[in-house]
Design an enzyme around this catalytic site. Structure first.
Site, short mmCIF file in Angstrom:
data_model
loop_
_atom_site.label_atom_id
_atom_site.label_comp_id
_atom_site.label_asym_id
_atom_site.label_seq_id
_atom_site.Cartn_x
_atom_site.Cartn_y
_atom_site.Cartn_z
N PHE A 1 -15.58 3.75 6.72
CA PHE A 1 -14.02 4.15 6.16
C PHE A 1 -13.72 4.17 4.66
CE2 PHE A 1 -14.33 -0.50 7.41
CZ PHE A 1 -13.64 -1.17 6.03
N GLU B 1 -9.32 -9.67 -8.18
CA GLU B 1 -8.67 -8.46 -8.02
C GLU B 1 -7.45 -8.93 -8.71
OE1 GLU B 1 -7.73 -8.99 -3.59
OE2 GLU B 1 -9.85 -8.23 -3.27
N ARG C 1 -2.56 -14.56 4.47
CA ARG C 1 -3.15 -13.83 5.47
C ARG C 1 -2.46 -14.02 6.67
NH1 ARG C 1 -7.50 -10.31 3.83
NH2 ARG C 1 -7.51 -9.93 6.34
N HIS D 1 -2.28 -5.40 1.38
CA HIS D 1 -3.48 -6.11 1.14
C HIS D 1 -3.28 -7.28 0.83
CE1 HIS D 1 -7.50 -6.72 -0.54
NE2 HIS D 1 -7.02 -7.48 -1.79
N ASN E 1 -2.15 0.18 6.59
CA ASN E 1 -1.75 -1.16 7.24
C ASN E 1 -0.85 -1.81 6.31
OD1 ASN E 1 -3.61 -1.86 5.49
ND2 ASN E 1 -4.94 -3.00 7.10
N TYR F 1 -12.22 -1.36 -4.05
CA TYR F 1 -12.84 -1.30 -2.86
C TYR F 1 -14.30 -1.28 -2.72
CZ TYR F 1 -8.16 -2.06 -0.65
OH TYR F 1 -6.94 -2.41 -0.13
N LYS G 1 0.71 -1.14 -0.08
CA LYS G 1 0.07 0.04 -0.09
C LYS G 1 0.62 1.39 -0.04
CE LYS G 1 -4.10 -2.22 2.14
NZ LYS G 1 -5.07 -2.12 3.16
#
Ligand code: UDP
Ligand code: MG
Length: 140
Positions: A59, A128, A87, A117, A114, A51, A11
């Protein structure tokens, strides 16, 4: 549908901080093979489309603004059990809850900014990956 692929983005916070190389190294050392990769800068419109599943969440506006605020590195990765293992490698969404040594524990600034992704299912990984890459940009 491939069951051994996932999709990731480093990110804007992590790219801007100069951590993309270290993050990609950690991903490769965890056994993921890079099938496709690019540095790109999402427009607000593209970030919003990516998204869209979160469009009703409080958010969403901030997330779209953040994800279009600077360059990202997008990649398709291959490994047995790719979705779950990736993950685990990145850790919890909120870095305060991320296990020690995970990418988010090491590099994330906040629950919003964070660092990385990770796709949450085989189906979404394929959607994606195809959002960011043409099939001619994928190897293997
Ligand atoms: N996010 C946020 N605030 C929240 C939850 C999520 O800004 O309270 C952002 C964060 O960047 C997160 C992304 O929205 O990575 C997508 O949220 P999701 O719940 O899918 O988390 P992830 O799958 O990325 O761990
Ligand atoms: Mg998610």
């Amino acid at each position: 549908m491939a069951t051994n692929r996932t999709f990731t983005m480093v990110k804007p916070d992590a790219v801007a901080a100069g951590n993309a190389g270290a993050i990609i190294k950690q991903i490769q050392e965890a056994g993921f093979k890079v099938i496709a990769m690019k540095l790109t800068h999402l427009t607000p419109q593209k970030a919003g489309e990516f998204y869209a599943v979160h469009s009703e969440r409080p958010f969403y506006g901030e997330l779209v603004e953040f994800m279009s605020s600077g360059p990202i590195v997008a990649a398709i990765l291959e490994k047995d059990n790719a979705i779950a293992d990736f993950r685990t490698l990145i850790g919890a969404t909120n870095p305060a809850d991320a296990a020690p040594g995970t990418i988010r524990a090491l590099y994330a600034k906040s629950i919003g900014e964070n660092a990385v992704h990770g796709a949450d299912s085989d189906e979404n990984a394929a959607i994606e990956g195809n959002f960011h890459f043409a099939s001619t940009e994928m190897v293997g």
